[in-house]
Design a protein around this motif. Structure first.
Motif, PDB file in Angstrom:
ATOM      1  N   VAL A   1       0.834  -1.208   0.000  1.00 42.55           N
ATOM      2  CA  VAL A   1       0.000   0.000   0.000  1.00 42.55           C
ATOM      3  C   VAL A   1       0.864   1.252   0.000  1.00 42.55           C
ATOM      4  N   GLN A   2       1.932   1.258   0.807  1.00 39.61           N
ATOM      5  CA  GLN A   2       2.831   2.422   0.824  1.00 39.61           C
ATOM      6  C   GLN A   2       3.400   2.684  -0.566  1.00 39.61           C
ATOM      7  N   LEU A   3       3.873   1.650  -1.212  1.00 37.05           N
ATOM      8  CA  LEU A   3       4.485   1.816  -2.528  1.00 37.05           C
ATOM      9  C   LEU A   3       3.457   2.275  -3.554  1.00 37.05           C
ATOM     10  N   PHE A   4       2.257   1.733  -3.471  1.00 35.78           N
ATOM     11  CA  PHE A   4       1.206   2.132  -4.408  1.00 35.78           C
ATOM     12  C   PHE A   4       0.830   3.592  -4.213  1.00 35.78           C
ATOM     13  N   LEU A   5       0.672   3.994  -2.958  1.00 37.63           N
ATOM     14  CA  LEU A   5       0.300   5.381  -2.684  1.00 37.63           C
ATOM     15  C   LEU A   5       1.419   6.351  -3.046  1.00 37.63           C
ATOM     16  N   ALA A   6       2.663   5.831  -3.118  1.00 34.88           N
ATOM     17  CA  ALA A   6       3.790   6.670  -3.523  1.00 34.88           C
ATOM     18  C   ALA A   6       3.892   6.802  -5.042  1.00 34.88           C
ATOM     19  N   GLY A   7       2.959   6.179  -5.755  1.00 32.92           N
ATOM     20  CA  GLY A   7       2.929   6.342  -7.200  1.00 32.92           C
ATOM     21  C   GLY A   7       3.391   5.152  -8.014  1.00 32.92           C
ATOM     22  N   LEU A   8       3.724   4.027  -7.345  1.00 28.41           N
ATOM     23  CA  LEU A   8       4.159   2.828  -8.067  1.00 28.41           C
ATOM     24  C   LEU A   8       2.948   1.937  -8.323  1.00 28.41           C
ATOM     25  N   GLU A   9       2.452   1.957  -9.544  1.00 31.34           N
ATOM     26  CA  GLU A   9       1.240   1.205  -9.857  1.00 31.34           C
ATOM     27  C   GLU A   9       1.505  -0.262 -10.154  1.00 31.34           C
ATOM     28  N   ASP A  10       2.743  -0.578 -10.532  1.00 34.89           N
ATOM     29  CA  ASP A  10       3.040  -1.958 -10.923  1.00 34.89           C
ATOM     30  C   ASP A  10       3.660  -2.749  -9.774  1.00 34.89           C
TER      31      ASP A  10
ATOM     32  N   HIS B   1      21.937  -1.310   2.751  1.00 36.04           N
ATOM     33  CA  HIS B   1      21.584  -0.296   3.741  1.00 36.04           C
ATOM     34  C   HIS B   1      20.559  -0.898   4.690  1.00 36.04           C
ATOM     35  N   GLN B   2      20.824  -0.804   5.978  1.00 37.48           N
ATOM     36  CA  GLN B   2      19.994  -1.462   6.981  1.00 37.48           C
ATOM     37  C   GLN B   2      19.461  -0.470   8.004  1.00 37.48           C
ATOM     38  N   VAL B   3      18.190  -0.660   8.387  1.00 37.57           N
ATOM     39  CA  VAL B   3      17.610   0.120   9.471  1.00 37.57           C
ATOM     40  C   VAL B   3      16.900  -0.830  10.420  1.00 37.57           C
ATOM     41  N   THR B   4      16.715  -0.362  11.648  1.00 38.30           N
ATOM     42  CA  THR B   4      15.932  -1.112  12.620  1.00 38.30           C
ATOM     43  C   THR B   4      14.452  -0.915  12.324  1.00 38.30           C
ATOM     44  N   LEU B   5      13.661  -1.949  12.545  1.00 36.73           N
ATOM     45  CA  LEU B   5      12.223  -1.827  12.345  1.00 36.73           C
ATOM     46  C   LEU B   5      11.689  -0.632  13.126  1.00 36.73           C
ATOM     47  N   GLY B   6      10.892   0.182  12.451  1.00 39.21           N
ATOM     48  CA  GLY B   6      10.366   1.390  13.063  1.00 39.21           C
ATOM     49  C   GLY B   6      10.952   2.647  12.465  1.00 39.21           C
ATOM     50  N   GLN B   7      12.099   2.503  11.773  1.00 38.07           N
ATOM     51  CA  GLN B   7      12.747   3.650  11.156  1.00 38.07           C
ATOM     52  C   GLN B   7      12.364   3.765   9.684  1.00 38.07           C
ATOM     53  N   LYS B   8      12.695   4.919   9.096  1.00 34.22           N
ATOM     54  CA  LYS B   8      12.456   5.113   7.674  1.00 34.22           C
ATOM     55  C   LYS B   8      13.639   4.577   6.874  1.00 34.22           C
ATOM     56  N   LEU B   9      13.325   4.056   5.698  1.00 34.71           N
ATOM     57  CA  LEU B   9      14.349   3.453   4.845  1.00 34.71           C
ATOM     58  C   LEU B   9      14.243   4.050   3.449  1.00 34.71           C
ATOM     59  N   ASP B  10      15.321   4.700   3.016  1.00 35.22           N
ATOM     60  CA  ASP B  10      15.368   5.261   1.664  1.00 35.22           C
ATOM     61  C   ASP B  10      15.723   4.147   0.681  1.00 35.22           C
ATOM     62  N   LEU B  11      14.848   3.920  -0.267  1.00 38.87           N
ATOM     63  CA  LEU B  11      15.110   2.911  -1.281  1.00 38.87           C
ATOM     64  C   LEU B  11      15.911   3.517  -2.427  1.00 38.87           C
ATOM     65  N   PRO B  12      16.796   2.735  -3.050  1.00 37.63           N
ATOM     66  CA  PRO B  12      17.605   3.241  -4.170  1.00 37.63           C
ATOM     67  C   PRO B  12      16.832   3.182  -5.488  1.00 37.63           C
ATOM     68  N   ASP B  13      17.503   3.521  -6.561  1.00 35.53           N
ATOM     69  CA  ASP B  13      16.989   3.366  -7.916  1.00 35.53           C
ATOM     70  C   ASP B  13      15.735   4.199  -8.164  1.00 35.53           C
ATOM     71  N   GLY B  14      15.643   5.373  -7.515  1.00 34.87           N
ATOM     72  CA  GLY B  14      14.496   6.242  -7.722  1.00 34.87           C
ATOM     73  C   GLY B  14      13.219   5.784  -7.065  1.00 34.87           C
ATOM     74  N   LEU B  15      13.320   4.792  -6.183  1.00 34.18           N
ATOM     75  CA  LEU B  15      12.152   4.283  -5.462  1.00 34.18           C
ATOM     76  C   LEU B  15      11.896   5.126  -4.218  1.00 34.18           C
ATOM     77  N   PRO B  16      10.682   5.118  -3.669  1.00 35.29           N
ATOM     78  CA  PRO B  16      10.346   5.991  -2.551  1.00 35.29           C
ATOM     79  C   PRO B  16      10.932   5.534  -1.219  1.00 35.29           C
ATOM     80  N   THR B  17      10.762   6.363  -0.207  1.00 38.73           N
ATOM     81  CA  THR B  17      11.167   6.037   1.151  1.00 38.73           C
ATOM     82  C   THR B  17      10.054   5.218   1.819  1.00 38.73           C
ATOM     83  N   LEU B  18      10.466   4.177   2.530  1.00 40.54           N
ATOM     84  CA  LEU B  18       9.495   3.349   3.265  1.00 40.54           C
ATOM     85  C   LEU B  18       9.502   3.729   4.730  1.00 40.54           C
ATOM     86  N   ASP B  19       8.333   3.783   5.317  1.00 40.90           N
ATOM     87  CA  ASP B  19       8.197   4.015   6.756  1.00 40.90           C
ATOM     88  C   ASP B  19       7.924   2.671   7.414  1.00 40.90           C
TER      89      ASP B  19
END
Length: 270
Positions: free
Chosen positions: A126-135, A247-265
């Protein structure tokens, strides 16, 4: 005849689409056919855990398969089992919800995931879809024939993927020719969310398989370790394929995805 790891192979011809029914017996499978990095209680039934079968059965086991085929008055071969894994998987009769994948020369049978796993996958999709990734898709299977390989080296069903585009005519043609599996080249990001039974596969064999397939981004949500890792820039080194960047984060943090992909919360997963 031993009840260990017996395979029942049924071959029949139906014009241009030969029907190859392969039934995996639900008797306990010998420990040497399971992944080395898995530990399972002996008493648990096969459909309650991830089971891994080696694609190179011993001569004795091959004889068992042939003998059993003769008992059924049919001719059996190991061609699909060793050389065309997508056809072998297509012919398996597995319990409802069980997924079969082919990773690093082994077949993995994965039981249905639990509620938390599926809720986490849904929230990320849902996060990825709402960020504009339809596929963003769930349930598609992909296979790969990298480099000069003349056979399939991986057939996998990620928990979800981000595709470059919806499947086109050439992708559907590939799928028809590969027993229901799309080309791995469609995948921009593959995600796996670990479960206790298959976490080691997601961290090792699938990591290498995705890198070998050239999937640009591998997102690993490691529930057991409480971290999320994103891998990028794959290098194909055959069975030793790797991602150059992690790139690693602890659960609960934001994660910036590479390759022009959005940030995940990832706080949505806690």
């Amino acid at each position: 005849m031993s009840r260990s790891a017996r395979l029942r192979l049924f071959h029949g011809a139906t014009g241009n689409t030969p029907e190859r029914m392969v039934m995996l017996s639900m008797w306990p499978i010998p420990r040497r056919h399971m992944a080395d990095d898995h530990t399972y209680p002996e008493s648990r039934h096969v459909n309650e855990r991830t089971v891994t079968m080696d694609t190179h059965p011993s001569p004795d086991e091959g004889a068992e398969m042939t003998a059993l085929a003769h008992e059924q008055d049919v001719t059996a071969t190991l061609d699909d089992y060793t050389a065309r894994p997508t056809a072998y998987i297509a012919g398996l009769r597995t319990p409802q919800g069980v997924r079969v994948e082919y990773i690093e020369g082994k077949y993995h049978m994965n039981p249905p995931a639990n509620d938390e796993h599926n809720r986490w996958a849904t929230r990320l999709v849902v996060q990825l879809f709402l960020a504009g990734l339809e596929d963003v898709t769930i349930g598609n299977g992909f296979c790969t024939e990298p480099g000069e390989e003349k056979h399939i080296t991986g057939a996998f069903i990620p928990d979800f993927v981000v595709q470059y585009n919806p499947a086109g005519e050439s992708d559907e043609a590939y799928r028809r020719n590969h027993d229901g599996w799309y080309p791995a080249s469609m995948v921009r990001l593959a995600c796996e969310i670990t479960s206790p039974s298959n976490a080691m596969v997601d961290r090792g064999p699938k990591y290498r398989t995705y890198a070998r397939a050239g999937i640009p981004v591998y997102l690993l949500v490691d529930r057991e370790k409480g971290v999320v890792v994103v891998y990028s820039e794959p290098i194909d080194r055959g069975k030793d394929s790797v991602y150059q960047v992690a790139h690693q984060v602890t659960l609960g943090q934001k994660l910036d995805l590479p390759d022009g992909l959005p940030t995940l919360d990832t706080s949505a997963l806690t």
